[in-house]
Design a protein around this motif. Structure first.
Motif, short mmCIF file in Angstrom:
data_model
loop_
_atom_site.label_atom_id
_atom_site.label_comp_id
_atom_site.label_asym_id
_atom_site.label_seq_id
_atom_site.Cartn_x
_atom_site.Cartn_y
_atom_site.Cartn_z
N ASN A 3 -27.24 -44.56 -10.00
CA ASN A 3 -27.64 -45.19 -8.75
C ASN A 3 -28.59 -44.34 -7.91
O ASN A 3 -28.73 -44.55 -6.72
N ARG A 4 -29.19 -43.37 -8.53
CA ARG A 4 -30.16 -42.57 -7.77
C ARG A 4 -31.52 -43.26 -7.75
O ARG A 4 -31.90 -43.94 -8.71
N ILE A 28 -34.26 -44.70 5.56
CA ILE A 28 -33.29 -45.10 4.53
C ILE A 28 -31.89 -44.64 4.91
O ILE A 28 -30.91 -45.36 4.74
N GLY A 29 -31.82 -43.41 5.41
CA GLY A 29 -30.51 -42.81 5.69
C GLY A 29 -29.88 -43.32 6.97
O GLY A 29 -28.73 -43.75 6.97
N ASP A 32 -31.06 -47.70 7.31
CA ASP A 32 -30.55 -48.55 6.23
C ASP A 32 -29.18 -48.09 5.73
O ASP A 32 -28.57 -48.74 4.89
N LYS A 34 -28.01 -45.54 3.81
CA LYS A 34 -27.69 -44.99 2.48
C LYS A 34 -27.63 -43.46 2.54
O LYS A 34 -28.00 -42.86 3.54
N PHE A 35 -27.17 -42.85 1.46
CA PHE A 35 -27.21 -41.39 1.39
C PHE A 35 -28.61 -40.94 1.03
O PHE A 35 -29.24 -41.52 0.13
N VAL A 57 -32.42 -41.03 -2.95
CA VAL A 57 -31.58 -42.04 -2.29
C VAL A 57 -30.43 -42.38 -3.21
O VAL A 57 -30.61 -42.46 -4.43
N SER A 58 -29.27 -42.58 -2.64
CA SER A 58 -28.12 -42.93 -3.47
C SER A 58 -27.11 -43.66 -2.61
O SER A 58 -27.15 -43.56 -1.38
N ASP A 59 -26.19 -44.42 -3.26
CA ASP A 59 -25.15 -45.02 -2.43
C ASP A 59 -23.88 -44.17 -2.45
O ASP A 59 -22.85 -44.57 -1.96
N GLN A 60 -23.96 -43.00 -3.07
CA GLN A 60 -22.87 -42.03 -2.90
C GLN A 60 -23.46 -40.65 -2.62
O GLN A 60 -24.68 -40.46 -2.69
#
Lengths: 195, 278, 386
Positions: A3-4, A28-29, A32, A34-35, A57-60
């Protein structure tokens, strides 16, 4: 690393790449949600020399903070385009400033003359990076137009909000235009080279 | 004499094991006396004085007196003092240094403290030599003199500490000598009362090292030399350069007003808080 | 207390994208830092820049000194006068500060020194990361002295470890060195400030009247209460070895207990000082011991290895000094192989080998080409050794 989403913004010192990286990461962070991890590398020169900013960018939570295989590469000059296009994933997108980048190494590339637009429309080369951010927000799924606008306006010096908002919009409309011209597929890429 | 004893009782640390480290006849004791008398005259409380010193014979001075005392690393006394003063501006910070301490290893700090105009008093005891380490030449050793590292005579030119301080921007600069002890009291008092970076250069002697190597005689004879070679600023004004060649000026060399760091920084604080400054 | 509450409310209820260096400033201000002296140097300059804007607004003082020696001197002076103080620098400046860091050790003056590690030796690589100052943080200043050094690898840790650095320095009356590397210092991540509150520790002041105060007296913890200048406790502070009153001494029977005390105050508090994080080390065949930015690559490599069926684990060490011997020994006992990747020629690996009693094979990855060790490099090494 499923998910990166790895982004590299590259060019030469003074083109505002690091500021772009910060704005993109903030959009983004923060906006939006996200991490994100934003890193950079640069030489001792404040102007000239090579410069790059990376946003992961990642969701974790992100472990390795630098870009690995690129989902998006922005090249603001020929050298950075040549140096980094090999790092793109097969599905990765190359976005170049066609003011300076004439030789496109791969077919999946969008060409927008950010600096020429900045020079001609705004009489200020320094907004080329904001125009590019506009284009990125339109051409990629990674950041929303709304978030990028909020992030830009929060970061730029007071009094330049209108200029930057217009630059962002110029980027978006330029992106809309290039998006209509279908990306070159390997076959028509070759054709293109013949002509 | 009774008054002197009283002062000694008031300001010296009795729990510190005397005797002190200085040679009999040394000028540092005279300077310490002047320092105590001047502080007493100015009426500072013992708690508000911070006495900072570097390394060397002069650097050992604070340990004997009952103030907040700080014996720092070599040459860095002014930097420690800067921190003390800025963290608590209510404190009266006095720095004592030797010539090597102040203008060799600490030379950069000295000129910058003067340029910055931090509210400190720097007292520099100038005995033209590194005494504690055994008599090596210092930046104030005159040309041609013998020390343990210039046995074939010193080939370097000497710094003039007070003139350096004037050029670097100190707002008050005075020179005295340990022979002119009474005058020194007055110079120190003026320096303590000045807002800004004040410097008092105290010409002294090192009969144990410098005097012995240059056959200048006993402490008394070296103080005699100070008497003969000191010219007051007022007197010197009417004298030709040639006449002043082997003399040193004593008295107040400069007393001027320049913006003081703390006052200026208070404005910075106000600006940072959004309070407008006219 | 009320002022702190207001401060927290005002600053800390938003998510922010912060650089490591900026997070250090936030942590320092939260911990109560009110004095900063520094000298510009890449890649630590942002700390000075942000401090110069933030400190005056909270009645603190920022001063740009003439060099790093002066900065360290001013920081010690300010701390003695009662301000929590800090400086920030990088390799060459850290070298210049060493003499006065030793002063802070012997005179037991609390202060925090941030060293953003860049490539060395000498001027080296000003804009590139390295981890070459590990041993300098321990033994940089001359003579036997206690040392505390912390090393963050995320922005959150930059913030928290800065607060802890101030706490440790105040509690143990020792300089605390915060070792960042260029990657962590310049990286930006999201951080929510002040969401979990860390207690602030302030120096213990004497409760006895001034005439009873013995400034360097031993206590059960080995840490004497500290009076600030101007509070009525007139005492002597010196860089000379001193007796309990603070006066220079050359008596062996006074020197020995003093030096042993300043070591003891650290050694009897290892459990408080040592911060680290184990990740899947319990059943690991191969464990990675890493710190700073490399710990991030190592975590990725460990996850990748696990996905491929290799039992890998990670011990991230945040406290570099005092060395986390107990935690490292545990990993050495449970794993067959231990890999220590670091951006130097082998500094922490030396310590790991020192405490290894033949329990595990210790391998190293030493990268000194100015680039961060990648997950792939660590992953390949994991595959090689198992």
């Amino acid at each position: 690393m499923g998910n990166r989403y790895d982004i590299r913004l590259s060019g030469s010192g003074g083109q505002g790449l690091i500021l772009m990286g910060i704005i993109l990461a903030e959009a983004i962070g923060i906006y939006d949600g996200k991490f994100v991890a934003q890193t950079q590398s640069y030489g001792p020169e404040a102007r000239g020399g090579s410069s790059k900013a990376e946003v992961v960018v990642s969701d974790q939570e992100i472990d390795y903070p630098k870009a690995l295989r690129l989902d998006l590469l922005l090249a603001m000059n020929q050298k950075s385009c040549d140096d980094y296009y090999m790092d793109l994933k097969p599905t990765g997108v190359l976005l170049v400033d066609s003011t300076f980048v004439n030789q496109i190494p791969i077919p999946r590339a969008y060409q927008i003359p950010f600096t020429r637009i900045a020079r001609d429309r705004f009489k200020k080369e320094m907004v080329a990076n904001i125009i590019a951010l506009g284009a990125i927000s339109w051409l990629t799924p990674i950041v929303s137009v709304k978030a990028i606008e909020a992030a830009v306006l929060a970061r730029v010096p007071r009094g330049t909000e209108n200029l930057n908002r217009n630059a962002l919009r110029a980027g978006i409309s330029a992106a809309k235009k290039v998006e209509k011209t279908t990306l070159l597929t390997p076959s028509n890429f070759l054709e293109n080279e013949d002509t | 004499m009774a008054g002197v004893t009283e002062l000694i009782h008031k300001y010296l640390r009795h729990d510190k094991k005397f005797p002190h480290v200085w040679c009999p006849g040394c000028g540092i004791g005279i300077m310490l006396g002047a320092l105590i008398r001047a502080i007493d005259q100015c009426g500072f409380a013992k708690d508000e004085i911070v006495l900072v010193a570097g390394i060397g014979c002069t650097g050992r001075l604070p340990v004997y007196v009952d103030f907040n005392t700080l014996h720092t690393t070599h040459g860095r006394a002014l930097t420690f003092a800067t921190g003390v003063k800025l963290a608590n501006p209510k404190l009266k910070v006095i720095v004592v240094m030797g010539d090597g301490d102040a203008v060799a290893i600490g030379g950069n700090h000295f000129i910058h403290a003067a340029r910055r105009n931090i509210d400190l008093t720097a007292i520099i005891l100038n005995n033209s030599v590194y005494g504690m380490t055994g008599g090596q030449f210092s930046p104030t050793t005159p040309y041609g003199m013998r020390t343990t590292t210039t046995m074939f005579s010193n080939v370097e030119q000497a710094f003039k500490i007070s003139e350096l301080a004037v050029t670097a921007g100190a707002v008050f600069v005075a020179r005295g000598s340990v022979y002119h002890a009474k005058m020194l009291d007055g110079l120190l008092e003026k320096a303590f009362m000045k807002n800004g970076f004040s410097v008092v250069e105290v010409v002294s002697h090192c009969h144990t090292q410098y005097g012995r190597l240059n056959r200048m005689g006993t402490a008394v004879e070296m103080m005699q030399w100070q008497k003969e070679h000191a010219i007051t600023v007022e007197k010197a004004a009417g004298m030709a350069d040639e006449e002043l060649a082997d003399k040193f000026k004593i008295g107040v060399l400069i007393d001027r007003e320049l913006p003081v760091f703390q006052d200026e920084y208070d404005k910075v604080k106000a600006r940072a808080k959004g309070i407008s400054i006219p | 207390m009320k002022r702190r509450e207001e401060y927290v409310k005002k600053r800390f209820n938003k998510e922010k994208l912060l650089q490591g260096n900026e997070a250090v400033v936030e942590g320092a201000l939260y911990a109560g830092c009110r004095f900063f002296a520094g000298y510009p140097i890449t890649p630590a300059t942002e700390i000075s820049e942000v401090m110069s804007q933030r400190l005056p607004a909270v009645d603190g003082t920022f001063i740009q000194m003439e060099d790093e020696i002066a900065s360290m001197g001013a920081v010690i002076g300010a701390s003695l006068a009662g301000a929590k103080s800090m400086t920030a620098t990088s390799g060459p400046g850290f070298s210049l500060m060493q003499e006065n860091i030793g002063y802070a050790c012997i005179a037991e003056v609390p202060c925090v020194v941030v060293n953003v590690m860049r490539g060395g030796p000498s001027t080296g690589l000003p804009t590139s990361p390295a981890q070459g100052d590990i041993m300098q943080a321990r033994w940089g200043t001359h003579g036997d002295h206690p040392a505390i050094a912390l090393c963050p690898s995320t922005i959150r840790e930059c913030y928290e470890l800065t607060i802890k650095a101030f706490n440790f320095s105040e509690k143990y009356r020792n300089p605390v060195i915060l070792l960042l590397d260029e990657v962590v210092a310049h990286m930006r991540e999201k951080i929510t400030l002040g969401d979990d509150r860390i207690d602030i520790f302030n120096r213990v002041k004497p409760t006895v009247p001034p005439e009873w105060y013995i400034p360097y007296e031993d206590t059960p913890f080995g840490i004497p209460p500290m009076a600030n200048f101007g509070e009525g406790y007139r005492y002597h502070v010196t860089g000379l070895t001193h007796d309990v009153r603070g006066f220079p001494t050359s008596r062996p029977d006074e020197i020995d207990p003093f030096i042993r005390r300043i070591f003891r105050k650290i050694s009897q508090n290892f459990s408080d000082l040592q911060i680290g994080e184990s990740f899947m080390t319990e059943d690991a065949d191969v464990s990675v011991i890493a710190y700073g930015c490399v710990a991030r690559s190592a975590k990725r490599a460990v996850i990748d290895a696990r996905e491929r069926g290799i039992k890998a684990g990670l011990l991230k060490i945040n406290t570099i000094w005092p060395f986390m011997r107990i935690q490292v020994e545990k990993v050495l006992k449970t794993s067959h192989c231990v890999i220590v990747p670091e951006m130097n020629m082998g500094q922490i690996s030396r310590e790991v080998k020192r405490v290894n009693k033949g329990d595990a094979k210790v391998f190293t990855i030493n990268k000194v080409d100015s680039t961060i060790i990648t997950p792939t490099e660590i992953f390949n090494r994991i595959r090689e050794v198992c």
